[in-house]
Write a protein that holds these residues in place. Structure first.
Motif, PDB file in Angstrom:
ATOM      1  N   ASN A  96      -4.818 -10.506  -0.004  1.00 17.57           N
ATOM      2  CA  ASN A  96      -4.982 -10.584  -1.458  1.00 17.57           C
ATOM      3  C   ASN A  96      -4.481  -9.319  -2.149  1.00 17.57           C
ATOM      4  OD1 ASN A  96      -6.166 -13.142  -1.304  1.00 17.57           O
ATOM      5  ND2 ASN A  96      -8.218 -12.295  -1.021  1.00 17.57           N
ATOM      6  N   ALA A  97      -4.740  -8.168  -1.527  1.00 20.31           N
ATOM      7  CA  ALA A  97      -4.306  -6.895  -2.118  1.00 20.31           C
ATOM      8  C   ALA A  97      -2.782  -6.793  -2.143  1.00 20.31           C
ATOM      9  CB  ALA A  97      -4.897  -5.730  -1.326  1.00 20.31           C
TER      10      ALA A  97
ATOM     11  N   LYS B 170      -3.905  -0.139  -2.017  1.00 20.02           N
ATOM     12  CA  LYS B 170      -3.307   0.495  -3.193  1.00 20.02           C
ATOM     13  C   LYS B 170      -3.060   1.981  -2.946  1.00 20.02           C
ATOM     14  CE  LYS B 170      -3.988   1.260  -8.140  1.00 20.02           C
ATOM     15  NZ  LYS B 170      -4.905   1.058  -9.309  1.00 20.02           N
TER      16      LYS B 170
ATOM     17  N   GLU C 121      -1.451  -8.654  -5.187  1.00 19.94           N
ATOM     18  CA  GLU C 121      -1.654  -7.887  -6.414  1.00 19.94           C
ATOM     19  C   GLU C 121      -0.669  -6.720  -6.495  1.00 19.94           C
ATOM     20  OE1 GLU C 121      -3.614  -8.788  -8.972  1.00 19.94           O
ATOM     21  OE2 GLU C 121      -3.818 -10.585  -7.716  1.00 19.94           O
TER      22      GLU C 121
ATOM     23  N   LYS D  12      -9.154  -3.378  -0.395  1.00 21.62           N
ATOM     24  CA  LYS D  12      -8.188  -3.546  -1.482  1.00 21.62           C
ATOM     25  C   LYS D  12      -7.785  -2.190  -2.058  1.00 21.62           C
ATOM     26  CE  LYS D  12      -9.688  -8.186  -2.859  1.00 21.62           C
ATOM     27  NZ  LYS D  12     -10.467  -8.967  -3.863  1.00 21.62           N
TER      28      LYS D  12
ATOM     29  N   LYS E 231       2.785  -7.925  -7.447  1.00 16.37           N
ATOM     30  CA  LYS E 231       2.924  -8.230  -8.868  1.00 16.37           C
ATOM     31  C   LYS E 231       3.238  -6.977  -9.672  1.00 16.37           C
ATOM     32  CE  LYS E 231      -0.332 -12.142  -8.817  1.00 16.37           C
ATOM     33  NZ  LYS E 231      -1.682 -12.598  -9.269  1.00 16.37           N
ATOM     34  N   GLU E 232       2.666  -5.854  -9.231  1.00 16.92           N
ATOM     35  CA  GLU E 232       2.818  -4.596  -9.970  1.00 16.92           C
ATOM     36  C   GLU E 232       4.067  -3.812  -9.571  1.00 16.92           C
ATOM     37  OE1 GLU E 232      -0.726  -2.348  -9.361  1.00 16.92           O
ATOM     38  OE2 GLU E 232      -2.063  -3.966  -9.982  1.00 16.92           O
TER      39      GLU E 232
END
Length: 312
Positions: free
Chosen positions: A15-16, A152, A19, A148, A22-23
């Motif tokens: 899931n991370a 990042k 995300e 998560k 997307k960034e």
């Protein structure tokens, strides 16, 4: 009391990545024919053009990741811990570590909680292996929130990072407004004066539960979550050791070369105190249900309590 939410950190990893994708359009995810198990399949579905299935060729995958890193993109090379750290060790060392390339290694299915897959797949040596590579950051998150945040942080760090994730669902313990993940910084989860329990990964929630049971018996334990094993938060570890006089380390990993060894390295140099290392005691795992294996190897709250009381 409502039931504690449990999520496997391998799910958090998948899931991370989505995300992150997307960034940042420079994120590329590689896998070794295990996208469904490592959960990178979620990234593949969202960004098929940025997902590369290297097949059952982990060593090649690390070389490909190294090559991609030289182009300025940020590759996340994913596989089971046994294959990412074990089978591909030479490529990780020579092709990623030696040139200090910006490759992130997402290693899932670590420790004996892999369960029925048995000893060949239960990697209890990966932290030890990765710690020996100069410049390699080693992260072992305790739950979904931390996993998560770790992904990042790994992206934001310039250099090789080893991320360790589990197959077994772990209680979510960091779901609070004041939670902050900082690379290389441990987190005090509970105060105590009699001893310090330093835990990592899946064992953090077990250590917290054990501390509550110990408190009922008159032993007040400080509990520290060490999510970043390298670089270790030596200042926090040394301060806690000086305050409580005794240290217990808990990890779903061999007691040789992992968290316990890292803590002992720091303490023997700066604050020598008695240390009890709870983990896999120089043995291989075996096939069986994950929860039963953790019980057998003493890696539960009850097992931690028993070991601490016998030692304390």
């Amino acid at each position: 009391m409502s039931e504690v939410k449990k999520i496997a950190t391998r799910d958090s990893y998948g899931n991370a990545l989505v995300e992150l994708g997307k960034e940042h359009d420079d994120v590329v995810v590689l896998d070794a024919d295990l996208a469904a198990a490592t959960k990178t399949g979620t990234f593949k579905k969202a960004f098929p053009e940025r997902h590369i299935d290297c097949g059952i060729a982990e060593c090649d995958m690390m070389g490909i990741a190294a090559g991609i890193a030289t182009t300025g993109r940020v590759p996340f090379a994913s596989s089971f811990a046994m294959f990412a750290a074990g089978r591909a060790f030479e490529q990780v060392r020579n092709s990623i570590g030696y040139p200090h390339l910006n490759v992130k290694i997402g290693a899932t299915h670590a420790g004996i909680s892999v369960g029925e897959d048995g000893a060949t797949h239960q990697c209890n040596e990966d932290i030890a292996l990765m710690r020996t590579i100069p410049g390699m950051v080693v992260i072992n998150p305790s739950d979904d929130v931390e996993a998560k945040a770790a992904v990042k942080a790994a992206y934001e760090h310039n250099g090789p990072v080893y991320l360790r994730f589990g197959r077994l669902a772990a209680p979510v313990i960091n779901d609070r407004p004041d939670y902050k993940f900082e690379l290389g910084k441990g987190v005090i989860l509970r105060e105590g004066k009699d001893l310090t329990i330093i835990a990592t990964g899946l064992m953090v929630s077990e250590a917290l539960e054990a501390a509550e049971t110990l408190a009922a018996g008159g032993i007040e334990a400080k509990v520290i979550n060490i999510h970043t094993i390298k670089p270790l938060d030596e200042e926090l570890v040394v301060t806690a050791a000086r305050e409580t006089g005794k240290v217990v380390t808990v990890e779903e990993h061999s007691v040789i070369g992992g968290l316990g060894s890292a803590v002992c390295d720091a303490l023997c140099a700066k604050a020598p105190v008695p240390v009890l290392k709870i983990g896999v005691q120089d043995v291989f795992g075996e096939s069986g249900p994950a929860v039963k294996l953790l019980e057998k190897y003493g890696l539960t709250a009850a097992g931690i309590c028993k070991s601490v009381k016998e030692w304390y």
